[in-house]
Design an enzyme around this catalytic site. Structure first.
Site, short mmCIF file in Angstrom:
data_model
loop_
_atom_site.label_atom_id
_atom_site.label_comp_id
_atom_site.label_asym_id
_atom_site.label_seq_id
_atom_site.Cartn_x
_atom_site.Cartn_y
_atom_site.Cartn_z
N GLU A 67 4.17 54.25 -71.37
CA GLU A 67 4.69 53.14 -70.39
C GLU A 67 6.01 53.54 -69.62
OE1 GLU A 67 4.97 49.49 -72.53
OE2 GLU A 67 2.68 49.70 -72.69
N GLU A 86 -6.25 51.03 -76.07
CA GLU A 86 -5.98 49.63 -76.51
C GLU A 86 -6.83 48.60 -76.02
OE1 GLU A 86 -1.77 49.21 -76.02
OE2 GLU A 86 -1.28 51.24 -76.30
C1 XIL Z 1 2.17 45.51 -79.37
C2 XIL Z 1 1.59 45.05 -80.75
O1 XIL Z 1 0.24 44.71 -80.79
C3 XIL Z 1 2.46 43.87 -81.31
O2 XIL Z 1 1.90 43.59 -82.62
C4 XIL Z 1 3.86 44.22 -81.30
O3 XIL Z 1 4.54 43.11 -81.41
C5 XIL Z 1 4.05 44.74 -79.75
O4 XIL Z 1 3.37 45.67 -79.45
N1 XIL Z 1 1.19 48.33 -75.19
C6 XIL Z 1 1.27 49.33 -76.23
C7 XIL Z 1 1.30 48.68 -77.77
O5 XIL Z 1 1.49 50.44 -75.89
O6 XIL Z 1 2.11 49.46 -78.63
C8 XIL Z 1 1.66 47.14 -77.73
O7 XIL Z 1 1.40 46.70 -79.04
C9 XIL Z 1 0.79 46.34 -76.72
C10 XIL Z 1 0.88 46.72 -75.47
#
Ligand code: XIL
Length: 411
Positions: free
Chosen positions: A168, A283
């Site tokens: 990101e 994701e």
């Molecule tokens: C999220 C997790 O799912 C949560 O449990 C945590 O509190 C915050 O991070 N993008 C990403 C992930 O790259 O690492 C994130 O995961 C969701 C958004």
């Protein structure tokens, strides 16, 4: 055909035995339904048949501490990614300490079940430990970043399918010409932190596919189109400078009430292919916080998006892995305060619901995985879909039983 039949069997089983009443009558309420999604009917078996990686984000304590969760993960996926266990905040309790317990548990589970692992992530503006602010300075930030990557990627060298090296880093709203997001790493090291991280990762683990991962690059809205363009520019800059980068991760946190991703993302994936890059859907989940209707109606809409999106992505030969952000609605991050539904109902965003029952999204997802074969491995274009016969054109639509046919009396 089999899928349609399975879906019918599933729905009629569920209708005949409402879960609670059925659970009271039997010891294992889920056995008949789970039989339809196990073994050679699992996502994993279907993905293996296509030479595709199918994965999910996992939490180590549940893998080892909750048998139902562990067996679902073992059975359904051939690739694991730690939801949080390999982030800085989890691995770095103190400036001079590493805690690999959770990360190691995931590696051990994967080895036991013949699964690959992708690492997430080595460098991000979030999940920064509390001690960071007082300790990491412009003078030592490079050293901290490189040492972290050497230690973490080095520990698992040769065992990882891929690493999200930088997560990101693009934010077109930052107001910078290079669209880099404002982050502690940018502040402390400057724009070179990205290439520094990739070089350190390659040195520490020569075999993992090194990935840049980002979100809000899926849709054909002006903002997402702009961000996608900036991600492409970043990748081009890195490639031009000889930075070792192998793949882009498209996070794919989709929302069922948005128009689905389409031509823009497809072009992006093809452009990356022409540069010799792989693409991972990293994701995937489907946020339904603004969706009204019955559970069956919500499920049908969610399933349609799984089908459409995954079919589009796996038709591209350089898309080699698809991961959902979790496997069961029970533990989705989307039920947290930021993304929860206004009516307080749990989100139904993943292939398995919060009782570990397969949702229509499971079958839609599995059909989409199967569609890779029809798309062919080199054409890059999706072949026309087969129509599935049934009482609706949409195989995931809420099921309405047809009235029983009148009995015919033999003459
Ligand atoms: C999220 C997790 O799912 C949560 O449990 C945590 O509190 C915050 O991070 N993008 C990403 C992930 O790259 O690492 C994130 O995961 C969701 C958004």
């Amino acid at each position: 055909m089999r899928t349609r039949r399975e879906f019918f069997r599933l729905v009629s089983a569920a209708a005949a035995f409402p879960p609670i009443a059925y659970a009271r009558r039997t010891k294992d309420a889920h056995a008949p339904v789970l039989a339809n999604v196990s073994g050679d009917r699992s996502l994993r078996a279907h993905a293996d048949a296509q030479g595709l990686l199918v994965g999910c984000a996992v939490v180590p304590e549940r893998l080892t501490g909750e048998p139902a969760y562990g067996s679902l993960v073992a059975e359904q996926v051939n690739l694991l990614v730690p939801e949080n266990a390999m982030k800085w905040a989890a691995l770095r309790p103190a400036p001079d300490k590493f805690d690999f317990r959770g990360a190691d548990e995931i590696m051990a589970f994967a080895a036991e079940h013949g699964q690959k692992v992708r690492g997430h992530n080595l460098c991000w503006h979030e999940s920064i430990p509390a001690w960071f602010a007082g300790t990491v300075t412009k003078e030592n930030a490079q050293q901290f970043l490189i040492q972290h990557i050497q230690t973490v990627a080095g520990r698992y060298a040769g065992k990882m399918q891929s690493w999200d090296v930088v997560n990101e880093a693009i934010d077109p709203k930052s107001g910078r010409a290079d669209s880099l997001r404002k982050s502690p790493w940018l502040d402390l090291i400057g724009p070179d932190y990205i290439e520094l991280a990739f070089h350190a990762a390659r040195q520490a683990d020569p075999t993992a596919l090194l990935t840049y991962n980002d979100y809000a690059i899926e849709h054909d809205t002006p903002d997402e189109r702009e961000k996608r363009g900036q991600v492409l520019m970043l990748v081009r800059r890195l490639k031009a400078r000889g930075v070792p980068i192998d793949a882009v991760g498209v996070q794919s946190h989709l929302s069922v009430t948005d128009p689905p991703p389409g031509a823009g993302l497809q072009e992006f994936v093809r452009e990356l292919r022409s540069m010799g890059m792989q693409v991972f859907v990293t994701e995937l989940d489907v946020n339904e916080r603004k969706l009204d209707g019955s559970v069956a109606e919500r499920d049908a809409a969610i399933a349609r998006l799984y089908k459409e999106y995954v079919t589009m992505m796996v038709a591209e030969p350089n898309v080699s892995a698809v991961l959902t952000w979790g496997i069961t609605d029970r533990y989705t991050w989307l039920n947290g305060p930021k993304y929860g539904r206004a009516d307080g109902k749990p989100q139904r965003c993943l292939p398995f619901d919060s009782d570990y029952q397969p949702a229509p999204a499971f079958f839609a997802y599995r059909d989409a995985i199967d569609s890779r074969r029809r798309a062919g491995s080199t054409s890059g274009a999706a072949a026309p879909e087969k129509k599935t016969p049934g009482n609706s054109d949409d195989p995931y639509a809420p099921f309405t039983p047809k009235p029983a046919a009148p009995r015919t009396v033999p003459q």
